[in-house]
Structure formats: C-alpha cells, structure tokens
Design a protein around this motif. Structure first.
Motif, mmCIF file in Angstrom:
data_model
loop_
_atom_site.group_PDB
_atom_site.id
_atom_site.type_symbol
_atom_site.label_atom_id
_atom_site.label_comp_id
_atom_site.label_asym_id
_atom_site.label_seq_id
_atom_site.Cartn_x
_atom_site.Cartn_y
_atom_site.Cartn_z
ATOM 1 N N MET A 7 0.834 -1.198 0.000
ATOM 2 C CA MET A 7 0.000 0.000 0.000
ATOM 3 C C MET A 7 0.875 1.257 0.000
ATOM 4 O O MET A 7 1.992 1.260 0.517
ATOM 5 N N PRO A 8 0.360 2.342 -0.550
ATOM 6 C CA PRO A 8 1.146 3.584 -0.588
ATOM 7 C C PRO A 8 1.244 4.218 0.796
ATOM 8 O O PRO A 8 0.440 3.931 1.694
ATOM 9 N N ARG A 9 2.234 5.060 0.956
ATOM 10 C CA ARG A 9 2.398 5.800 2.207
ATOM 11 C C ARG A 9 1.418 6.966 2.215
ATOM 12 O O ARG A 9 1.421 7.804 1.312
ATOM 13 N N LEU A 10 0.575 7.003 3.234
ATOM 14 C CA LEU A 10 -0.404 8.074 3.371
ATOM 15 C C LEU A 10 -0.084 8.905 4.607
ATOM 16 O O LEU A 10 0.131 8.364 5.696
ATOM 17 N N ALA A 11 -0.043 10.202 4.435
ATOM 18 C CA ALA A 11 0.086 11.122 5.558
ATOM 19 C C ALA A 11 -1.294 11.703 5.851
ATOM 20 O O ALA A 11 -2.022 12.088 4.937
ATOM 21 N N VAL A 12 -1.647 11.726 7.121
ATOM 22 C CA VAL A 12 -2.962 12.212 7.541
ATOM 23 C C VAL A 12 -2.768 13.433 8.421
ATOM 24 O O VAL A 12 -2.088 13.364 9.454
ATOM 25 N N ASP A 13 -3.346 14.548 8.033
ATOM 26 C CA ASP A 13 -3.267 15.781 8.805
ATOM 27 C C ASP A 13 -4.650 16.101 9.356
ATOM 28 O O ASP A 13 -5.601 16.253 8.618
ATOM 29 N N GLY A 14 -4.743 16.195 10.649
ATOM 30 C CA GLY A 14 -6.033 16.480 11.259
ATOM 31 C C GLY A 14 -6.199 15.657 12.523
ATOM 32 O O GLY A 14 -5.228 15.101 13.055
ATOM 33 N N PRO A 15 -7.419 15.580 13.044
ATOM 34 C CA PRO A 15 -8.664 16.044 12.423
ATOM 35 C C PRO A 15 -8.927 17.520 12.685
ATOM 36 O O PRO A 15 -8.354 18.117 13.593
ATOM 37 N N PHE A 16 -9.839 18.065 11.869
ATOM 38 C CA PHE A 16 -10.254 19.446 12.010
ATOM 39 C C PHE A 16 -11.765 19.488 12.219
ATOM 40 O O PHE A 16 -12.503 18.671 11.688
ATOM 41 N N GLY A 17 -12.190 20.470 13.010
ATOM 42 C CA GLY A 17 -13.588 20.554 13.400
ATOM 43 C C GLY A 17 -14.490 21.094 12.308
ATOM 44 O O GLY A 17 -14.060 21.844 11.429
ATOM 45 N N THR A 18 -15.750 20.693 12.363
ATOM 46 C CA THR A 18 -16.770 21.174 11.440
ATOM 47 C C THR A 18 -18.049 21.457 12.212
ATOM 48 O O THR A 18 -18.141 21.230 13.421
ATOM 49 N N ALA A 19 -19.046 21.915 11.478
ATOM 50 C CA ALA A 19 -20.338 22.225 12.089
ATOM 51 C C ALA A 19 -20.979 21.004 12.718
ATOM 52 O O ALA A 19 -21.743 21.116 13.684
ATOM 53 N N THR A 20 -20.672 19.825 12.186
ATOM 54 C CA THR A 20 -21.325 18.609 12.659
ATOM 55 C C THR A 20 -20.993 18.303 14.115
ATOM 56 O O THR A 20 -21.713 17.547 14.767
ATOM 57 N N GLU A 21 -19.933 18.887 14.636
ATOM 58 C CA GLU A 21 -19.587 18.672 16.037
ATOM 59 C C GLU A 21 -20.706 19.123 16.971
ATOM 60 O O GLU A 21 -20.837 18.618 18.082
ATOM 61 N N ASP A 22 -21.499 20.082 16.524
ATOM 62 C CA ASP A 22 -22.576 20.618 17.356
ATOM 63 C C ASP A 22 -23.870 19.845 17.195
ATOM 64 O O ASP A 22 -24.934 20.312 17.617
ATOM 65 N N PHE A 23 -23.787 18.685 16.597
ATOM 66 C CA PHE A 23 -24.967 17.873 16.300
ATOM 67 C C PHE A 23 -25.789 17.580 17.549
ATOM 68 O O PHE A 23 -27.020 17.688 17.554
ATOM 69 N N PHE A 24 -25.127 17.219 18.642
ATOM 70 C CA PHE A 24 -25.830 16.819 19.856
ATOM 71 C C PHE A 24 -26.283 18.012 20.705
ATOM 72 O O PHE A 24 -26.832 17.826 21.783
ATOM 73 N N ARG A 25 -26.056 19.222 20.237
ATOM 74 C CA ARG A 25 -26.483 20.405 20.971
ATOM 75 C C ARG A 25 -27.945 20.751 20.703
ATOM 76 O O ARG A 25 -28.494 21.663 21.331
#
Length: 565
Positions: free
Chosen positions: A375-393
């Motif tokens: 498999m290729p080498r994958l670099a992952v940067d994050g995670p970063f927040g979005t509006a969906t974080e407020d789903f349970f509010r």
C-alpha cells in the motif's frame, strides 16, 4: 414570513463591523493625508491620488492581517474547543471561516484596484510636473538632491515615460508582481477551476507566499516622501513664495521617505500561519497504515487506516497526502468512522486525477487483499472541526446529504448507534431526520448496513420514532419501474430497494413541503439543519431555513449548518 435574523444575524453583524472598520480606516487615512502639512507639497504634485493610494493601502494592510487567520485550521479547532460552552450561534461563525476568507479576498481585490489606479495617476502627475505651467509646481519639482534629502518628486529626469519610471522603483516592480499573484490566486479560486482542476487551484493559491513577500518589501524604497521641517517651513504659507526659499523666513523644505509599515500589520498572522504549518508538518510525519480497502458502487472506495494516537469527533475531516502521487498536494476528506471504532476511515469518490491515482495505488480495482507493504504511504493531517460537532447540541437534528455528501453523517449516525448500544447513555438529542438524495440504488449499498443497525437498535430500545430516514433515488429507474415497486410494496414490511422499514422515495424531494412539515412537527424547538453537498442545493436549503424560522418563541427556528473544507 421567516425570521431572517436566526441564521443571518450573527454573520452580518460580524461583516457589518468589519465593513465599518474598513470604511473608517479608509476615510480616516484619506482625510489624514488630505489635511497633513507633511504631504502638502506631494499633494501639490499629484492631487488627491495620493490620498486614494494611501487610504486603500491602509485597508490592504488590515485585510491582509486578517485573511490568513480563517485558514489556520488548528487555530480554529483550538478556538472551537475553548468555546465548547459558548452559545451555538457564536460557534457557528467558526464554520463560516472560508466565507469570511472569501470576503476578505474580495476586499483585497477592491483595494488593490483602487491602489493601482491611484498610483498610475501619481506617476502620470509626477512625470507631468516637469511640464507644468504652475511655477510653484516647477519649483518643488526641481528641488535638488542634497545630503538632507531636499526633494519630493521621485522622478528625477524630465521627459521620461511613466511606465519606465514604475519599473525603476522597488514599489513598482513589487506592485506588479503581487498584483499578478493576486489575479492568479483569485481566478483559480472559482468553483469551475477548483472542481475540475484542483491542482491548479492548490498550486496557484500558494502564490500567497510571494504576495506577502512583495507586500512587505513594497515600501522599503520610501518613494512617498513627506516634509520633515514643517515647523520651520510652513508649506501653506511658503509654497507661493518659492522665490524666497532658503531664506530665514522660508528655509528650504526637507523631505524623507515614509518607512515601510506593512510588516507591522502582517507579522503576527504570518507567524501564526508558520506555526500552523509546522504543527501540520510534524503531525503528518506520523504516517497512517492502510488496513483495508473496500470498493463500493458509484465510483466510491473506502480506506480504513490505523494511526497511533489519532482521535476525532463525529463528522470531522482530515487532509490526505500520498507522497507517491505528489509531495505537495493535500486533499480534504470527511471521516466516516466513529470515535468508538479503533480505526479511521474515509469514503472517496473517484473524480479527478488525484483520486484516480490514489485508487490505482491502493489496488482498488484488483479486488484482492493486498499486504500492507504494497500500500502507498499516506500522511494524515487532522482532524479538524466542522459544524457537525454541534450535532448533539440540538433536540432535533435534520441531516441532509447529496450523493457522496452523506459521508460526514456516516460518522454521526455511527456515533448515535454506539450511544444507543450503551443503555446508560442519555442524550439531549430526541429526534433525527435524515435525508439522502442518491443518484442510483448502487450508491446506497455501502450505507445500508449502518442504517439497518441503527433502525434495529431504536426499535429494541422502544424508540422507533427517534430516527426518520428519507432516501430519494434520482436515477437508475424509470416511471414504470417506480410505479410497479410502489404497487407491490404495500404488503411488504420492508422496502424492496433498501431493506429498511421506511420506504424509498423516487425523484427529488419537495423541500418546501419538507420544511413546512418539519416546522409544524417541532413547534417551539430549535432545529439544527446540517448539510453536505452541492452549492446550488445548499443555497436552496439555506433560504428555506430562513423562510420557515419563526421569531416567536413558540415557533420553530431552523439553524443552518453547512460542511466547509
């Protein structure tokens, strides 16, 4: 009539404050240069073009200070975490970071245009001053270059070409360079270019590095020269008495170039952005190991990965980089895995060169399990927040996904499923309406098991009404097939297409009716509407949220949230 302020009020308050600051800064700088004795003689040569140029430059400094902040994703995520107890209206503004980034870009373009045009007039007047019939203009123009710097006109030779004079100065050359960079950045940021030629957008956007370098050195030569001895030589009284310059009453006027100040404005955001890039670089060095590749219908494939120390909230996104494809390109993808799972996953639609190359590198079409070392080498940067974080509010949430835009809600629904499995967990969320507009029946397959599990779990908990899912198929059938399915479907407990208890719809949703029904069902409740999909549908849904929101506390209020990368 809807309550426009529910969704638009906070945003336009921020935009209004920003516009007032820009207008105030422009007007204040304009008046300052128009009334300043220090620039009396320079105004005598170029008129109000000086004021227009300096006022627009002040606004450019201010907006160039701000424009990097909305794209400091770690900074925004940190603010989001620090504001976990803040009101949701305040937190929702963090999700509009790219919108504010674009607004700042528009203002920079406007002020750049004013600045360039004003300086074009400046150089025309400076060159033309040698041929002026005004003796005062002739006198100030022909001031000699002395050790004290007693000259104001940077054009030192009569009969020259204004264009040549521009390219003789650091300000002129750097101004041309940064203007060209700005044109390339803006034109490559259009939706057409970003969707069809993402690499072009990615590389040209990084011209901002040259733009900022040019911006900082733009004023180092100090060709805008102000008078330094106005206390001895009052220009308002002495400019008509040019024949007495050098006397005790009107000593020779002295001038010096204005020191560069742009670096003071942009230093802090540039340092913050450099720190941002350093954090992202070191975090990306921890490569992710691909543990599973799944090929789905509709040109979608799934990557499951393991990365040490990685944790994310539902609906967050990451940037992926594959070094075998490109060392520089990073592409955003929503996480479809839940925090409760021991892996991270993304679903990727094969559209464009980069995703096709990634699919090939991951052996998606070979249909056989590949060892990790292949498999290729994958670099992952994050995670970063979005509006969906407020789903349970919210007590009531409406999830709307179009095509592959359903991916952020996969993680959300998984998280709900895990919470339902834990009988000790209580949620303030009482109702979820899930809408998915699918291109065809095959697009549904990878999502089907998740909905079945959640549906079964809610039935077992005696809360079958908790999740209402509405799936709309827009292609892959004709009217006769749909009619036959509906005729023979009445006696079936499960939908023949999805296998779920709630039936599939055929065609596109009548969104006006949908929102009218939701408003009637949830009187006096704040409803969070979360959308991921094409811009056209987003605009329609945003308008409907405004239309059906009520300013009355007994009415329904729809808060619109859109996924932005």
């Amino acid at each position: 009539m809807g309550d426009w302020l529910v969704n638009e009020g906070p945003k336009w308050f921020i935009v209004g404050v920003w516009l007032v600051i820009n207008v105030g800064l422009f007007a204040g700088t304009f008046v300052s240069y128009q009334q300043s004795l220090d620039y009396f003689y320079l105004r005598l040569l170029v008129g109000d073009a000086l004021c227009w140029a300096r006022a627009s430059a002040a606004c450019l400094n201010f907006n160039c200070l701000l424009i990097l902040l909305p794209v400091c994703r770690n900074l925004i995520s940190s603010i989001r975490g620090a504001c976990s107890c803040c009101h949701r209206n305040a937190r929702r503004q963090l999700d509009k970071n790219l919108t504010y980034h674009r607004y700042l870009g528009y203002m920079i373009c406007l002020m750049t245009a004013i600045h360039v045009v004003a300086h074009c007039f400046d150089f025309e007047h400076l060159v033309g001053a040698y041929e002026s019939s005004d003796p005062a203009v002739q006198a100030i123009t022909h001031l000699s270059v002395t050790t004290n710097g007693s000259y104001v006109n940077p054009v030192r030779s009569p009969g020259t070409d204004p264009t040549q004079e521009v390219f003789k100065s650091v300000a002129g050359v750097s101004g041309v360079v940064i203007t060209l960079c700005l044109i390339l950045i803006v034109t490559s940021s259009t939706d057409v270019v970003r969707r069809s030629y993402f690499e072009v957008f990615w590389f040209t956007h990084h011209l901002f590095v040259i733009f900022y370098i040019g911006l900082v050195i733009h004023g180092v030569q100090g060709i805008i020269r102000g008078q330094t001895n106005t206390s001895k030589h009052n220009p308002a009284k002495c400019y008509t008495r040019y024949d007495k310059w050098g006397s005790q009453e009107c000593p020779l006027p002295q001038f010096s170039g204005s020191p560069p100040k742009t670096w003071i404005w942009v230093l802090a955001p540039v340092v913050l952005y450099i720190i941002e890039r350093i954090i992202r670089f070191f975090r990306s060095l921890k490569t992710a190991v691909i543990t599973k590749v799944v090929k789905h219908q509709s040109n979608v494939f799934e990557l499951q990965m393991m990365k040490k120390g990685f944790s994310a909230l539902p609906g967050q996104y990451v940037f992926l980089q594959c070094s075998s494809i490109s060392q520089l390109e990073w592409h955003p993808f929503t996480l479809t895995s839940s925090p409760n799972e021991d892996f991270l996953s993304v679903h990727i639609r094969r559209v464009g060169d980069w995703t096709e190359k990634l699919a090939k590198a991951c052996h998606v079409d070979e249909g056989e399990f590949q060892e990790a070392w292949k498999m290729p080498r994958l670099a992952v940067d994050g995670p970063f927040g979005t509006a969906t974080e407020d789903f349970f509010r919210y007590q009531v949430a409406v999830l709307i996904g179009a095509g592959i835009g359903v991916t952020p809600f996969a993680a959300v629904l998984k998280n709900i499923w895990y919470k339902y499995c834990d009988v000790n967990t209580e949620m303030s969320l009482k109702k979820v309406h899930f809408f998915w507009v699918c291109p065809d029946t095959h697009a549904f397959e990878w999502f089907q098991d998740l909905l079945k599990s959640l549906e079964q779990q809610t039935y077992e908990r005696g809360n079958a009404n908790f999740l209402s899912h509405n799936i709309y198929l827009t292609r892959g059938w004709d009217s006769n097939q749909a009619r036959n399915i509906m005729i023979h479907d009445d006696d079936n407990a499960l939908d023949p297409v999805t296998g779920l208890s709630q039936k599939t719809h055929y065609g596109r949703p009548q969104w006006d009716r949908v929102f009218s029904s939701l408003a009637q069902q949830h009187q006096g409740v704040s409803v969070g509407v979360f959308f991921c999909g094409p811009k056209e549908l987003s605009t329609q849904l945003h308008k409907l949220c405004n239309k059906y929101s009520s300013s009355d506390n007994s009415g329904t209020r729809f808060f619109y949230n859109k996924e932005n990368f």
